[in-house]
Every structure is written in structure tokens, then in C-alpha cells.
Design a protein around this motif. Structure first.
Motif, short mmCIF file in Angstrom:
data_model
loop_
_atom_site.label_atom_id
_atom_site.label_comp_id
_atom_site.label_asym_id
_atom_site.label_seq_id
_atom_site.Cartn_x
_atom_site.Cartn_y
_atom_site.Cartn_z
N ASP A 22 4.23 -2.99 16.59
CA ASP A 22 4.43 -4.42 16.59
C ASP A 22 3.13 -5.20 16.51
N LEU A 23 2.17 -4.70 15.73
CA LEU A 23 0.96 -5.48 15.48
C LEU A 23 1.24 -6.41 14.30
N PRO A 24 1.00 -7.71 14.44
CA PRO A 24 1.43 -8.64 13.40
C PRO A 24 0.70 -8.51 12.08
N GLY A 25 -0.45 -7.86 12.02
CA GLY A 25 -1.08 -7.66 10.73
C GLY A 25 -2.46 -8.25 10.62
N LEU A 26 -2.89 -8.44 9.40
CA LEU A 26 -4.24 -8.91 9.12
C LEU A 26 -4.52 -10.22 9.83
N ALA A 27 -5.59 -10.24 10.60
CA ALA A 27 -5.91 -11.45 11.37
C ALA A 27 -6.27 -12.58 10.43
N SER A 28 -5.65 -13.72 10.61
CA SER A 28 -5.95 -14.88 9.77
C SER A 28 -6.84 -15.86 10.50
N VAL A 123 3.60 -2.44 6.86
CA VAL A 123 2.94 -2.95 5.66
C VAL A 123 1.44 -2.83 5.89
N ILE A 124 0.76 -2.17 4.97
CA ILE A 124 -0.67 -1.96 5.08
C ILE A 124 -1.39 -2.88 4.10
N GLY A 125 -2.46 -3.51 4.56
CA GLY A 125 -3.27 -4.34 3.68
C GLY A 125 -2.61 -5.62 3.26
N ALA A 126 -1.72 -6.18 4.07
CA ALA A 126 -1.09 -7.45 3.74
C ALA A 126 -2.17 -8.51 3.51
N ASP A 127 -1.99 -9.32 2.48
CA ASP A 127 -2.93 -10.40 2.13
C ASP A 127 -4.26 -9.86 1.59
N SER A 128 -4.35 -8.56 1.30
CA SER A 128 -5.60 -8.01 0.79
C SER A 128 -5.58 -7.83 -0.72
N GLY A 129 -4.39 -8.01 -1.35
CA GLY A 129 -4.28 -7.78 -2.78
C GLY A 129 -3.99 -6.34 -3.14
N ARG A 130 -3.91 -5.46 -2.13
CA ARG A 130 -3.58 -4.04 -2.36
C ARG A 130 -2.62 -3.58 -1.27
N THR A 131 -1.43 -4.15 -1.27
CA THR A 131 -0.45 -3.89 -0.22
C THR A 131 0.27 -2.57 -0.47
N ALA A 132 0.56 -1.86 0.62
CA ALA A 132 1.42 -0.67 0.56
C ALA A 132 2.46 -0.78 1.66
N SER A 133 3.71 -0.51 1.33
CA SER A 133 4.78 -0.49 2.31
C SER A 133 5.14 0.96 2.64
#
Length: 363
Positions: A22-28, A123-133
Motif C-alpha cells: 500500500d505504498l502510494p507510488g512516486l512521490a510528487s 504499478v512500477i515507475g508511474a509518471d516516469s514514462g516507462r510504466t510496468a504493471s
């Protein structure tokens, strides 16, 4: 559309890492979403707690006991409501999760007393332009003891191994193979707490990695992955069942509808757990030639709808990804819901096309 089958060499299954869900993802912003420590926008990991800032995971099932749906009682003894005697509800009876590019629903169904399916995705690399699910679905073997334990540890272990392997730069084929090996070790270890190892918790597993240009699937058992093509493209099933009927279908002896009418059609030939056949996981790769959806599901869904084109049609009737997964689940419930049902969908390509800039539009 081209595809290929290959078995990636299995890596040595490392000790399962601590599961951080439950980590929300790339820190904005400037704070770690896990511990609140200061981070920089380009940081991959939090230096304080080690949280992976490039990974967004679906939340695990809530461990809190829900009140009785019949009388709102909150006291339960031996799994039953102290007030009205109804079977205690479980947080796993129905779970819905949505991460944007991947969403899923798992449901107890109408005939089972508990949900022995489990799902996990990230989801890996969200908002990075190279996303993998990454998707993992496990279906507990009902003839084993407490199969819900096997399915939960199976999805948790496999997801973590795939995520960490992809973040290290490993190929998806190697990642899913090693992850399923690790899940086999973890599920088999549960047998140490049971006097009869032959009936200890067991499950099936299917894992899918959806990245730009490639969909990679690994599996053991009869949970499935489908490619659901958009815009009238060619949809298809990407897995072959490790069942008695699956062998007949793969050999071209009979059609699927006929094969699964046999009395022992659903008898599985491979699984995760003690005494499982010591064979590597199946691995299949697909190179899509257009947009679509990747569906990972348990047999609680495909027992009712197994045709890929029909699944694509049913999913296309809804706009939001979670609504599509819920609609597929409803089809199985409306059909009788005789088994637990899990449907997880991932968008392909995982990165949406870039919006044209104002200068590009003018030119």
C-alpha cells in the motif's frame, strides 16, 4: 501480433523480503508517502524507511473484523455471530482495488463460505514514462486445508519478487519464473504446521507483467490470462490449463466446451504446495500489435465465460477499468457464482500516449 513461448532459467529463490504494501507510488511532493520523511522528487527510495517511491501497490485485505451483516453484531465465537449465529463476514469476501492502469475485484461468490482466491498487483515507475504493471492471482485448492492461506502468501511472495527483480533490471520472464519458484517455497513451508502434509494448504498461480512492447505471463495450475484486444482486434487466451481437460485441449483432441463436460475435467495436474510436481513454471510472451487489456482471472470467472472475444466484448461495455473488472465478476455471480471469482485487468500499453504540445498542434 506475434508471440513466443519460452521457459526462462529459474533463479535461486531468495528469502522472501519483508512485504511493504500500500505504498502510494512516486512521490510528487517532498515527503515520503510511507513515513513522511523529506525526499527529493527524483528519489527512487526513501533514505529513512527504504520505501520504494517508484512502486504503487494495491492495499492488502483489511484485517479488521466487519460487523455482522444481518444483526450488526460485533462479537464472534468460533467464526459465528454470538447474537444471531450467522457465519462471520470476512474482509476477503469482496475486495475492489484500483491503481489506474490496473484494477481488480475478488469475490467470495454465492456458494462458498469463504473466499479462497487472492489477488495482488502493483504499478512500477508511474509518471516516469516507462510504466510496468504486475498482476498476481492465486486460487486456493479447495481439497486442501485452509487454502486461503496458500493463496494469500502466494500472491504476496510472487508480487514482491517480481517487483524487486524488475527494479533491479531483470527481464520479466526471469522475474516471473523466479517469483513462482519463491511462492512454491513459501506455500510449501506452510505444511510444517499440518500433521498431514498431503492436505496442507495449496493453490494455483498466474503472474503477468505488462510493459511497453511486451506482455509476459507465468503460471502453474488453471488460473488464466487473456489478451483482450481493443477496436475489434484478435483476442486470445495466453495460458494453458494444467488440468486433465487442459491436456486434451492443448493436444487438439477436443474443443474446450466439450473437454470441460467430463467428470474429472477440472482435476489439476500442477499446483503450489507440498508434493507439487518439480517442474518450472510455464512462461509465455506476447508482443501486442495494438492497444488492449490483459485479464488475469481464476476459474470462478472463466467457468462461465471462457471465450476471449466474449470477455473482450463484456469488458468493452464499461468505461472505467474497475467497472470493467466488476462487470466481469457480475457475469459469474449472475451465472450462479458457484466458485470464488477474481478478475484483474491491466491496460496495454501501460503508459498513455503523450499529449501533443501546443507547438506540435500548430505545426
Amino acid at each position: 501480433m506475434t508471440d513466443s513461448d519460452e521457459s526462462a532459467p529459474a533463479g535461486d529463490p531468495a528469502e522472501a523480503p519483508t512485504i511493504e504494501l500500500d505504498l502510494p507510488g512516486l512521490a510528487s511532493g517532498l515527503a515520503c508517502p510511507s513515513c513522511g520523511a523529506e525526499v527529493l522528487p527524483g528519489d527512487g527510495y526513501c533514505e529513512e524507511c527504504g520505501a520504494d517511491l517508484m512502486v504503487r501497490r494495491a492495499a492488502p485485505p483489511d484485517a479488521a473484523q466487519a460487523p455482522c451483516p444481518d444483526c450488526a453484531g460485533t462479537a464472534f465465537t468460533d467464526g459465528y455471530c454470538d447474537n444471531c449465529g450467522r457465519l462471520a463476514p470476512s474482509s476477503r469476501d469482496r475486495i475492489e482495488r484500483d491503481l489506474g492502469t490496473v484494477a481488480g475485484v475478488t469475490d467470495r461468490g454465492l456458494r462458498h463460505s469463504r473466499n479462497e482466491d487472492a489477488m495482488a498487483f502493483a504499478v512500477i515507475g508511474a509518471d516516469s514514462g516507462r510504466t510496468a504493471s504486475v498482476i498476481v492471482v492465486c486460487d486456493g485448492v479447495s481439497t486442501s486445508a485452509e487454502p486461503q492461506l496458500a493463496s494469500q502468501i502466494g500472491v504476496d511472495t510472487s508480487l514482491e519478487h517480481v517487483v524487486h527483480a524488475l527494479r533491479r533490471g531483470e527481464s520479466a520472464a526471469a522475474a516471473v519464473t523466479a517469483a513462482i519458484d519463491a511462492a512454491q517455497v513459501a506455500v510449501s513451508a506452510l505444511a510444517d504446521d499440518y500433521p498431514d502434509r498431503s492436505t496442507a494448504p495449496s493453490c494455483t498461480i498466474v503472474t503477468a507483467v505488462v510493459e511497453p512492447g511486451l506482455v509476459t505471463v507465468g503460471w502453474v495450475g488453471d488460473s488464466r490470462v487473456y489478451w483482450l484486444a481493443a477496436d475489434g482486434g484478435s483476442s486470445r487466451r495466453l495460458t494453458e490449463d494444467d488440468t486433465w481437460a487442459g491436456q486434451l485441449i492443448a493436444g487438439g483432441a477436443v474443443e474446450e466446451a466439450e473437454a470441460y463436460k467430463a467428470p474429472h475435467a477440472h482435476a489439476i495436474l500442477r499446483w503450489l504446495g507440498p508434493d507439487a510436481p518439480p517442474e518450472p513454471a510455464h512462461v509465455h510472451e506476447l508482443l501486442p500489435d495494438g492497444p488492449g487489456l490483459v485479464l488475469a482471472c481464476s476459474d470462478g470467472l472463466w467457468n462461465y465465460v471462457w471465450d476471449a472475444d466474449e470477455l473482450a466484448r463484456l469488458a468493452a461495455g464499461h468505461h472505467e477499468l474497475l467497472a470493467k473488472a466488476a462487470a466481469l465478476t457480475t457475469v459469474a455471480l449472475d451465472g450462479g457464482g458457484q466458485d470464488n471469482i477474481t478478475a484483474v485487468l491491466a491496460v496495454y500499453p501501460p503508459d498513455p500516449p503523450a499529449e501533443p504540445s501546443e507547438s506540435e498542434l500548430e505545426s
